[in-house]
Design a protein around this motif. Structure first.
Motif, PDB file in Angstrom:
ATOM      1  N   LEU A 170      42.896  32.152  77.994  1.00 31.66           N
ATOM      2  CA  LEU A 170      43.111  33.415  77.300  1.00 31.66           C
ATOM      3  C   LEU A 170      44.513  33.518  76.708  1.00 31.66           C
ATOM      4  CD1 LEU A 170      41.345  35.864  79.786  1.00 31.66           C
ATOM      5  CD2 LEU A 170      40.498  35.080  77.571  1.00 31.66           C
ATOM      6  N   ALA A 171      45.486  32.914  77.371  1.00 28.63           N
ATOM      7  CA  ALA A 171      46.872  33.023  76.899  1.00 28.63           C
ATOM      8  C   ALA A 171      47.197  32.037  75.794  1.00 28.63           C
ATOM      9  CB  ALA A 171      47.835  32.807  78.071  1.00 28.63           C
ATOM     10  N   ALA A 172      46.341  31.027  75.579  1.00 30.25           N
ATOM     11  CA  ALA A 172      46.652  29.979  74.602  1.00 30.25           C
ATOM     12  C   ALA A 172      46.915  30.538  73.204  1.00 30.25           C
ATOM     13  CB  ALA A 172      45.529  28.944  74.577  1.00 30.25           C
ATOM     14  N   PRO A 173      46.062  31.455  72.654  1.00 30.52           N
ATOM     15  CA  PRO A 173      46.363  31.967  71.306  1.00 30.52           C
ATOM     16  C   PRO A 173      47.694  32.712  71.224  1.00 30.52           C
ATOM     17  CG  PRO A 173      44.104  32.467  71.955  1.00 30.52           C
ATOM     18  CD  PRO A 173      44.794  31.975  73.165  1.00 30.52           C
ATOM     19  N   PHE A 174      48.007  33.474  72.258  1.00 29.29           N
ATOM     20  CA  PHE A 174      49.258  34.229  72.232  1.00 29.29           C
ATOM     21  C   PHE A 174      50.476  33.294  72.327  1.00 29.29           C
ATOM     22  CE2 PHE A 174      45.973  36.972  74.000  1.00 29.29           C
ATOM     23  CZ  PHE A 174      46.050  38.061  73.139  1.00 29.29           C
ATOM     24  N   ILE A 175      50.337  32.259  73.116  1.00 34.07           N
ATOM     25  CA  ILE A 175      51.437  31.288  73.202  1.00 34.07           C
ATOM     26  C   ILE A 175      51.604  30.572  71.864  1.00 34.07           C
ATOM     27  CG2 ILE A 175      52.196  29.178  74.355  1.00 34.07           C
ATOM     28  CD1 ILE A 175      50.820  30.166  76.866  1.00 34.07           C
ATOM     29  N   LEU A 177      50.904  31.857  68.941  1.00 35.89           N
ATOM     30  CA  LEU A 177      51.554  32.821  68.052  1.00 35.89           C
ATOM     31  C   LEU A 177      53.048  32.898  68.323  1.00 35.89           C
ATOM     32  CD1 LEU A 177      51.241  35.018  65.901  1.00 35.89           C
ATOM     33  CD2 LEU A 177      50.776  36.646  67.748  1.00 35.89           C
ATOM     34  N   LEU A 178      53.412  32.835  69.607  1.00 36.61           N
ATOM     35  CA  LEU A 178      54.835  32.844  69.956  1.00 36.61           C
ATOM     36  C   LEU A 178      55.539  31.625  69.385  1.00 36.61           C
ATOM     37  CD1 LEU A 178      56.944  34.442  71.574  1.00 36.61           C
ATOM     38  CD2 LEU A 178      56.395  32.995  73.524  1.00 36.61           C
ATOM     39  N   TYR A 179      54.864  30.462  69.447  1.00 39.28           N
ATOM     40  CA  TYR A 179      55.409  29.268  68.810  1.00 39.28           C
ATOM     41  C   TYR A 179      55.634  29.504  67.319  1.00 39.28           C
ATOM     42  CZ  TYR A 179      55.177  25.765  72.521  1.00 39.28           C
ATOM     43  OH  TYR A 179      55.404  25.033  73.642  1.00 39.28           O
ATOM     44  N   ALA A 180      54.609  30.075  66.655  1.00 34.29           N
ATOM     45  CA  ALA A 180      54.701  30.281  65.208  1.00 34.29           C
ATOM     46  C   ALA A 180      55.855  31.200  64.837  1.00 34.29           C
ATOM     47  CB  ALA A 180      53.380  30.845  64.689  1.00 34.29           C
ATOM     48  N   VAL A 263      53.321  25.770  60.478  1.00 31.66           N
ATOM     49  CA  VAL A 263      51.972  25.231  60.283  1.00 31.66           C
ATOM     50  C   VAL A 263      51.561  24.325  61.429  1.00 31.66           C
ATOM     51  CG1 VAL A 263      50.540  23.801  58.770  1.00 31.66           C
ATOM     52  CG2 VAL A 263      52.122  25.461  57.779  1.00 31.66           C
ATOM     53  N   VAL A 264      52.453  23.459  61.856  1.00 26.28           N
ATOM     54  CA  VAL A 264      52.073  22.389  62.805  1.00 26.28           C
ATOM     55  C   VAL A 264      52.219  22.825  64.253  1.00 26.28           C
ATOM     56  CG1 VAL A 264      52.617  20.053  63.581  1.00 26.28           C
ATOM     57  CG2 VAL A 264      52.648  20.605  61.140  1.00 26.28           C
ATOM     58  N   ALA A 265      53.313  23.528  64.575  1.00 23.65           N
ATOM     59  CA  ALA A 265      53.616  23.797  65.990  1.00 23.65           C
ATOM     60  C   ALA A 265      52.523  24.565  66.716  1.00 23.65           C
ATOM     61  CB  ALA A 265      54.951  24.536  66.101  1.00 23.65           C
ATOM     62  N   PRO A 266      51.907  25.624  66.120  1.00 23.66           N
ATOM     63  CA  PRO A 266      50.854  26.325  66.877  1.00 23.66           C
ATOM     64  C   PRO A 266      49.688  25.425  67.262  1.00 23.66           C
ATOM     65  CG  PRO A 266      51.585  27.665  65.025  1.00 23.66           C
ATOM     66  CD  PRO A 266      52.220  26.326  64.853  1.00 23.66           C
ATOM     67  N   PHE A 267      49.298  24.537  66.324  1.00 24.89           N
ATOM     68  CA  PHE A 267      48.187  23.631  66.644  1.00 24.89           C
ATOM     69  C   PHE A 267      48.571  22.662  67.755  1.00 24.89           C
ATOM     70  CE2 PHE A 267      47.455  24.941  62.252  1.00 24.89           C
ATOM     71  CZ  PHE A 267      46.147  25.398  62.329  1.00 24.89           C
ATOM     72  N   VAL A 268      49.811  22.191  67.714  1.00 26.98           N
ATOM     73  CA  VAL A 268      50.268  21.293  68.786  1.00 26.98           C
ATOM     74  C   VAL A 268      50.271  22.018  70.121  1.00 26.98           C
ATOM     75  CG1 VAL A 268      52.215  19.940  69.629  1.00 26.98           C
ATOM     76  CG2 VAL A 268      51.618  19.898  67.197  1.00 26.98           C
ATOM     77  N   GLY A 269      50.772  23.260  70.113  1.00 32.18           N
ATOM     78  CA  GLY A 269      50.795  24.028  71.356  1.00 32.18           C
ATOM     79  C   GLY A 269      49.396  24.306  71.877  1.00 32.18           C
ATOM     80  N   LEU A 270      48.475  24.722  70.968  1.00 24.99           N
ATOM     81  CA  LEU A 270      47.096  24.994  71.389  1.00 24.99           C
ATOM     82  C   LEU A 270      46.417  23.734  71.913  1.00 24.99           C
ATOM     83  CD1 LEU A 270      45.925  27.388  68.538  1.00 24.99           C
ATOM     84  CD2 LEU A 270      46.323  27.982  70.921  1.00 24.99           C
ATOM     85  N   ALA A 272      47.857  21.135  73.294  1.00 29.36           N
ATOM     86  CA  ALA A 272      48.423  20.796  74.608  1.00 29.36           C
ATOM     87  C   ALA A 272      47.851  21.691  75.695  1.00 29.36           C
ATOM     88  CB  ALA A 272      49.947  20.914  74.562  1.00 29.36           C
ATOM     89  N   LEU A 273      47.757  22.999  75.403  1.00 21.57           N
ATOM     90  CA  LEU A 273      47.205  23.914  76.402  1.00 21.57           C
ATOM     91  C   LEU A 273      45.732  23.626  76.661  1.00 21.57           C
ATOM     92  CD1 LEU A 273      48.893  27.217  75.229  1.00 21.57           C
ATOM     93  CD2 LEU A 273      49.343  25.993  77.343  1.00 21.57           C
ATOM     94  N   ALA A 274      44.963  23.338  75.595  1.00 24.89           N
ATOM     95  CA  ALA A 274      43.547  23.019  75.785  1.00 24.89           C
ATOM     96  C   ALA A 274      43.379  21.750  76.602  1.00 24.89           C
ATOM     97  CB  ALA A 274      42.861  22.869  74.428  1.00 24.89           C
ATOM     98  N   TRP A 275      44.248  20.768  76.346  1.00 27.36           N
ATOM     99  CA  TRP A 275      44.169  19.510  77.115  1.00 27.36           C
ATOM    100  C   TRP A 275      44.467  19.752  78.594  1.00 27.36           C
ATOM    101  CZ3 TRP A 275      47.953  16.674  79.740  1.00 27.36           C
ATOM    102  CH2 TRP A 275      47.550  15.404  80.149  1.00 27.36           C
ATOM    103  N   ILE A 276      45.474  20.576  78.861  1.00 22.50           N
ATOM    104  CA  ILE A 276      45.798  20.889  80.266  1.00 22.50           C
ATOM    105  C   ILE A 276      44.646  21.626  80.924  1.00 22.50           C
ATOM    106  CG2 ILE A 276      47.328  22.262  81.731  1.00 22.50           C
ATOM    107  CD1 ILE A 276      49.563  21.667  79.707  1.00 22.50           C
ATOM    108  N   GLY A 277      44.053  22.597  80.209  1.00 22.77           N
ATOM    109  CA  GLY A 277      42.937  23.344  80.776  1.00 22.77           C
ATOM    110  C   GLY A 277      41.735  22.463  81.050  1.00 22.77           C
TER     111      GLY A 277
END
Length: 286
Positions: A170-175, A177-180, A263-270, A272-277
C-alpha cells in the motif's frame, strides 16, 4: 515351561469370548469368558488374571463400572475396553476410569493378539496402575498448557508479517511519489554544489597566477624567463572560460537531469519495493 498368561474376557455375546480363545489359544494364553460384570468380578476374586477385556455395553453392569471396580480392587490388573459403539466421549470416560486401551469392534486377529501382548507386557514390566499414575499424568499435561502460548507465537508472527507486507504494497505508490517530488531537488542541489565547489577551487589558482607577475621584479622576469610569463597570461583566461563553461553546462543540464530523475526514479523505487514484497511473500510461502 513358560506359564500361560490368563485373560478374562467379559462380554454378553459368547462369540467374542470364542474369538479370543480361537486367536490366542496355542500362543501362550489361557482365555476365560464371563457373560456379565458380576460374574467377572466373582472370577477375579477367585482367580488371578493377567488382564481383563470387557465389553462397554452390557446388561446390568456396563464395562466402565466393571473397570472402576477392578481398578479399585486390583489396580495392578490392566483393563481393556472392547466396544462396537465407540465415541470420543466414551473413550475419554474410559481413559478417566484408568483403562489401559480402548478397542473398537470388529476386532481382527491381529488387533486381539497385539492388545493381549501389550496388556501382558504392562504387567511383566511392572508398570503401576493408571490411578497410581495420576500425578505423572498431570505432570505430562502441564507442558501442554505451557506449550499453547508457544504455539500461538508463530501464528502471531505470521499475522504481523502479513500486515507488514500489505503495508509495503500500500505504501509503494506514496513512496514513489515522494521519490518523484524530492529527487529532482536533490539532483539540482548536487549539481549546484559541484559547480560552486569547482568555481571556488579555481579562484585561488587565478589569484596566484595574477599575483605572481606583480610580485616578481620586472627586470628579473625579463631576464630569467621572458617567454615563460606569456603562457601564464594566456592560461588564466582559458581556465576561467573552462570553469565558466562547466558551470554553465551544469546549470543548463540540471533541469534535464531533474526531469530524468522524475521519470525514472519512481519506477525504480516501485520496482525495488515490489521485488522486496514478492521476495517476502515467496519466503513466507516456502
Amino acid at each position: 515351561m513358560t506359564a500361560l498368561r490368563k485373560l478374562l474376557v467379559v462380554d454378553d455375546d459368547p462369540v467374542v469370548g470364542a474369538s479370543f480363545k480361537r486367536v490366542l489359544s496355542g500362543k501362550g494364553y489361557l482365555v476365560v469368558a464371563a457373560e456379565n460384570g458380576q460374574v467377572a468380578l466373582d472370577k477375579l476374586k477367585a482367580e488371578k488374571f493377567d488382564a481383563v477385556f470387557t465389553d462397554l455395553r452390557m446388561p446390568g453392569m456396563d464395562g466402565l463400572q466393571v473397570a472402576e471396580k477392578i481398578r479399585a480392587a486390583q489396580p495392578w490388573t490392566p483393563v481393556v475396553i472392547v466396544t462396537g459403539y465407540g465415541s470420543p466421549a466414551s473413550e475419554a470416560r474410559a481413559r478417566a476410569c484408568g483403562v489401559s486401551e480402548f478397542l473398537n469392534k470388529p476386532l481382527s486377529p491381529e488387533m486381539i493378539e497385539d492388545s493381549a501382548e501389550k496388556a501382558v507386557r504392562t504387567v511383566m514390566e511392572g508398570v503401576t496402575a493408571p490411578r497410581e499414575q495420576a500425578a505423572p499424568a498431570a505432570t505430562l499435561a502441564a507442558p501442554v498448557t505451557f506449550a499453547a502460548p508457544a504455539a500461538e507465537a508463530p501464528a502471531k508472527f505470521s499475522a504481523l508479517r502479513m500486515l507488514r507486507n500489505m503495508a509495503l504494497f500500500l505504501a509503494a505508490p506514496f513512496i514513489g511519489l515522494l521519490y518523484a517530488v524530492l529527487l529532482p531537488f536533490v539532483g539540482l542541489g548536487m549539481l549546484a554544489w559541484v559547480a560552486v565547489k569547482g568555481k571556488k577551487a579555481e579562484a585561488p589558482a587565478q589569484e596566484a597566477a595574477q599575483a605572481a607577475p606583480a610580485a616578481a621584479p620586472v627586470a628579473e622576469a625579463a631576464v630569467a624567463a621572458p617567454e615563460a610569463m606569456a603562457p601564464v597570461a594566456t592560461e588564466t583566461p582559458n581556465r576561467g572560460v573552462a570553469g565558466a563553461a562547466k558551470v554553465a553546462v551544469g546549470i543548463v543540464a540540471a533541469p534535464f537531469l531533474g526531469l530524468a530523475w522524475i521519470v525514472v526514479a519512481p519506477f525504480v523505487g516501485l520496482a525495488a519495493l515490489a521485488w522486496i514484497g514478492m521476495k517476502t511473500v515467496f519466503e513466507r510461502a516456502s
